[in-house]
Design a protein around this motif. Sequence first.
Motif, mmCIF file in Angstrom:
data_model
loop_
_atom_site.group_PDB
_atom_site.id
_atom_site.type_symbol
_atom_site.label_atom_id
_atom_site.label_comp_id
_atom_site.label_asym_id
_atom_site.label_seq_id
_atom_site.Cartn_x
_atom_site.Cartn_y
_atom_site.Cartn_z
ATOM 1 N N ARG A 1 -2.910 2.190 5.934
ATOM 2 C CA ARG A 1 -1.592 1.613 6.172
ATOM 3 C C ARG A 1 -0.658 1.933 5.013
ATOM 4 N N LEU B 1 -10.253 -1.822 0.024
ATOM 5 C CA LEU B 1 -9.577 -2.398 1.178
ATOM 6 C C LEU B 1 -10.491 -2.329 2.403
ATOM 7 N N ARG C 1 -3.095 4.064 -0.951
ATOM 8 C CA ARG C 1 -3.626 4.282 0.402
ATOM 9 C C ARG C 1 -5.005 4.902 0.296
ATOM 10 N N THR D 1 0.857 -1.176 0.000
ATOM 11 C CA THR D 1 0.000 0.000 0.000
ATOM 12 C C THR D 1 0.899 1.234 0.000
ATOM 13 N N GLU E 1 -9.802 -1.014 8.185
ATOM 14 C CA GLU E 1 -8.617 -1.021 9.047
ATOM 15 C C GLU E 1 -7.308 -1.105 8.263
ATOM 16 N N GLN E 2 -7.376 -1.360 6.947
ATOM 17 C CA GLN E 2 -6.171 -1.448 6.122
ATOM 18 C C GLN E 2 -5.982 -0.251 5.203
#
Length: 129
Positions: free
Chosen positions: A65, A58, A53, A11, A61-62
């Motif tokens: 990152r 996704l 990002r 990411t 919670e991702q």
Amino acid sequence: MQFTASTVSLTVDDVAASQAFFTSHLGYAVRHAADGFASLSRPDAVDIVLLARGLQVLPPEQRDRHADGLILAFTLDGGLDEQEKRLRDAGIEITLPLRQEPWGECLFQVTDPNGVIIQFVEWVTPEHD
């Protein structure tokens, strides 16, 4: 279980910048690309997926990152010093200069435009006193 491929998913903030780095300097080819996504491959290395990002596909919670603390390492069979020179001559900053460790690992590192650390390794027989 039988695996058919290995892929690292990274990411990053700027997919296009990392895509250009991997294709221009490391010999990767684009397999698939879309807004915020690129799938890269080369026959002798792990496939790489680049995700932007904040990408909504996704899980929440991702999404924020970043590929941080990861070292993407490629082992070469000779020519490590030539590869360091080639990348340096192409204007790529060598972020860890070529060195040999006592256990027989020769290595150097570069960092892509998104901060992904790429390490090149060649194994040699360590010298014993």
